[in-house]
Design a protein around this motif. Structure first.
Motif, mmCIF file in Angstrom:
data_model
loop_
_atom_site.group_PDB
_atom_site.id
_atom_site.type_symbol
_atom_site.label_atom_id
_atom_site.label_comp_id
_atom_site.label_asym_id
_atom_site.label_seq_id
_atom_site.Cartn_x
_atom_site.Cartn_y
_atom_site.Cartn_z
ATOM 1 N N LEU A 17 0.783 -1.200 -0.090
ATOM 2 C CA LEU A 17 -0.015 0.003 0.126
ATOM 3 C C LEU A 17 0.824 1.182 -0.023
ATOM 4 O O LEU A 17 0.694 2.350 -0.704
ATOM 5 C CB LEU A 17 -0.936 -0.059 1.225
ATOM 6 C CG LEU A 17 -1.956 -1.045 1.271
ATOM 7 C CD1 LEU A 17 -2.689 -0.925 2.299
ATOM 8 C CD2 LEU A 17 -2.834 -1.011 -0.090
ATOM 9 N N ARG A 18 1.992 1.321 0.674
ATOM 10 C CA ARG A 18 2.897 2.414 0.846
ATOM 11 C C ARG A 18 3.335 2.514 -0.671
ATOM 12 O O ARG A 18 3.547 3.941 -0.997
ATOM 13 C CB ARG A 18 3.928 2.304 1.808
ATOM 14 C CG ARG A 18 3.392 2.417 3.194
ATOM 15 C CD ARG A 18 4.425 2.382 4.189
ATOM 16 N NE ARG A 18 5.175 1.156 4.297
ATOM 17 C CZ ARG A 18 6.442 1.255 3.889
ATOM 18 N NH1 ARG A 18 7.053 1.826 3.341
ATOM 19 N NH2 ARG A 18 6.937 -0.295 4.088
ATOM 20 N N LEU A 21 -0.124 3.524 -3.053
ATOM 21 C CA LEU A 21 -1.258 4.496 -2.890
ATOM 22 C C LEU A 21 -0.878 5.695 -3.369
ATOM 23 O O LEU A 21 0.478 6.175 -2.863
ATOM 24 C CB LEU A 21 -1.782 4.397 -1.339
ATOM 25 C CG LEU A 21 -2.542 3.289 -1.058
ATOM 26 C CD1 LEU A 21 -3.000 3.466 0.514
ATOM 27 C CD2 LEU A 21 -4.048 3.292 -1.696
ATOM 28 N N ASP A 22 -1.410 6.525 -3.824
ATOM 29 C CA ASP A 22 -1.078 7.874 -4.123
ATOM 30 C C ASP A 22 -2.233 8.890 -4.207
ATOM 31 O O ASP A 22 -3.341 8.834 -4.184
ATOM 32 C CB ASP A 22 -0.656 8.154 -5.891
ATOM 33 C CG ASP A 22 -0.050 9.198 -6.315
ATOM 34 O OD1 ASP A 22 0.407 9.832 -5.539
ATOM 35 O OD2 ASP A 22 -0.243 9.568 -7.581
ATOM 36 N N ILE A 26 0.266 10.063 3.983
ATOM 37 C CA ILE A 26 0.369 8.497 4.740
ATOM 38 C C ILE A 26 1.333 8.889 5.971
ATOM 39 O O ILE A 26 2.451 9.004 5.868
ATOM 40 C CB ILE A 26 0.851 7.461 3.830
ATOM 41 C CG1 ILE A 26 -0.263 7.384 2.856
ATOM 42 C CG2 ILE A 26 0.937 6.097 4.727
ATOM 43 C CD1 ILE A 26 -0.019 6.225 1.815
ATOM 44 N N VAL A 183 -4.109 -2.462 -4.151
ATOM 45 C CA VAL A 183 -3.884 -1.137 -4.131
ATOM 46 C C VAL A 183 -5.188 -0.629 -4.501
ATOM 47 O O VAL A 183 -5.978 0.522 -3.817
ATOM 48 C CB VAL A 183 -2.800 -0.644 -4.856
ATOM 49 C CG1 VAL A 183 -2.728 0.895 -4.959
ATOM 50 C CG2 VAL A 183 -1.509 -1.023 -4.215
ATOM 51 N N ASN A 184 -5.788 -0.994 -5.502
ATOM 52 C CA ASN A 184 -6.958 -0.553 -6.249
ATOM 53 C C ASN A 184 -8.361 -0.821 -5.276
ATOM 54 O O ASN A 184 -9.161 0.498 -5.076
ATOM 55 C CB ASN A 184 -7.231 -0.812 -7.496
ATOM 56 C CG ASN A 184 -6.300 -0.526 -8.809
ATOM 57 O OD1 ASN A 184 -5.670 0.428 -8.563
ATOM 58 N ND2 ASN A 184 -6.057 -1.245 -9.514
ATOM 59 N N ASN A 187 -7.849 1.963 -2.409
ATOM 60 C CA ASN A 187 -8.122 3.233 -2.713
ATOM 61 C C ASN A 187 -9.420 3.479 -3.150
ATOM 62 O O ASN A 187 -9.911 4.642 -2.758
ATOM 63 C CB ASN A 187 -7.384 3.330 -4.328
ATOM 64 C CG ASN A 187 -7.339 4.658 -4.836
ATOM 65 O OD1 ASN A 187 -6.726 5.786 -4.066
ATOM 66 N ND2 ASN A 187 -7.822 4.909 -6.003
ATOM 67 N N LEU A 190 -10.997 4.050 0.434
ATOM 68 C CA LEU A 190 -10.378 5.457 0.715
ATOM 69 C C LEU A 190 -11.099 6.655 0.369
ATOM 70 O O LEU A 190 -11.514 7.666 1.049
ATOM 71 C CB LEU A 190 -9.000 5.846 1.006
ATOM 72 C CG LEU A 190 -8.256 4.857 1.385
ATOM 73 C CD1 LEU A 190 -6.712 4.889 1.099
ATOM 74 C CD2 LEU A 190 -8.018 5.297 3.168
ATOM 75 N N LYS A 191 -11.435 6.541 -0.952
ATOM 76 C CA LYS A 191 -12.039 7.557 -1.573
ATOM 77 C C LYS A 191 -13.494 7.588 -1.453
ATOM 78 O O LYS A 191 -14.091 8.431 -2.100
ATOM 79 C CB LYS A 191 -11.807 7.334 -3.264
ATOM 80 C CG LYS A 191 -10.066 7.934 -3.137
ATOM 81 C CD LYS A 191 -9.622 7.976 -4.677
ATOM 82 C CE LYS A 191 -8.254 8.529 -4.799
ATOM 83 N NZ LYS A 191 -7.840 8.534 -6.305
#
Length: 232
Positions: A17-18, A21-22, A26, A183-184, A187, A190-191
């Motif tokens: 994830l680090r 993620l963009d 973080i 990751v997707n 993401n 989070l969004k």
């Protein structure tokens, strides 16, 4: 920019994830700097964050009937600290081991709507943290997403050797979760503008040919990878 705290950020999924993620600020929460078992340390670390991803878990061995009470303590601390600090959303790491998917007679995909059937003490611990999350969502107004992670590895590869049906490698392939899909999914979590009912559970696995988990979710996330595309 949203501020995101990740416990267990140095671990396998945390590293993925680090790296991937963009668009977020973080904060890594990990030993030796911050001990999630220490409530006051954790509360201070997350006090100005929007969302919290909890990955820290010491005893990952689902093959043995072992249990570390600190794993449940860390999850409880995360929920309590998030609620007290005004963190909007917690993404809690659960596991596909919340269900006994090592079966030959699976007639339908495992669904998060069904009663969980953990395959191990480890899986039962994950079911507990899911239930605790539901309590915090209903009683404390915390948004909670429990992700039942499949198999994530830093090499981003499923088992490469040919496998026989229902062998260990067969099931490893069934629950393989690519780095990109992982990751997707996070993401999307989070969004998302909101969480239906403040609480949801999602299976995190790629679209593998022998997948046995229903990947339906309220965020329109769809995995793009399949284990078969990565096997030689």
């Amino acid at each position: 920019m949203k501020k995101i705290a990740i416990t267990g950020a140095k671990g396998r999924i945390g590293t993925v994830l680090r790296r991937g993620l963009d668009g977020f600020d973080i904060t890594s929460i990990d030993l030796p700097d911050i001990d999630v078992r220490n409530y006051d340390q954790l509360l201070g670390a997350v006090s100005d964050h929007d969302m919290l991803i909890h990955l820290a878990w010491k005893d990952m061995n689902f093959m043995n009937d072992t249990f570390d009470p600190n794993d449940l303590k860390m999850a409880a601390n995360v929920y309590k600290a998030a609620a007290e600090a005004g963190v909007e959303r917690v993404i809690m790491a659960s596991s596909v081991h919340a269900d006994n998917f090592y079966k030959k007679d699976i007639k339908a995909l495992f669904s998060t709507d069904a009663r969980p059937s953990p395959d191990s003490v480890y899986g039962a611990g994950k079911v507990f943290v899911e239930a605790l999350g539901r309590y915090y969502s209903e009683k404390k107004g915390l948004e909670v997403i429990c992700v039942r992670f499949g198999g994530v590895n830093l090499e981003d590869k499923p088992p490469q050797k040919p496998y026989e049906q229902y062998s260990h490698a067969y099931w490893e392939t069934a629950v393989w979760f690519s780095n990109g899909d992982c990751v997707n999914l996070i993401n999307a979590c989070l969004k998302a503008d909101s969480i239906p009912g403040n609480y949801t559970i999602i299976y995190g696995v790629s679209d593998n040919k022998n997948r046995v988990h229903d990947i339906s979710n309220p965020f329109n996330w769809k995995p793009k990878d399949s284990a078969e595309d990565y096997q030689s």
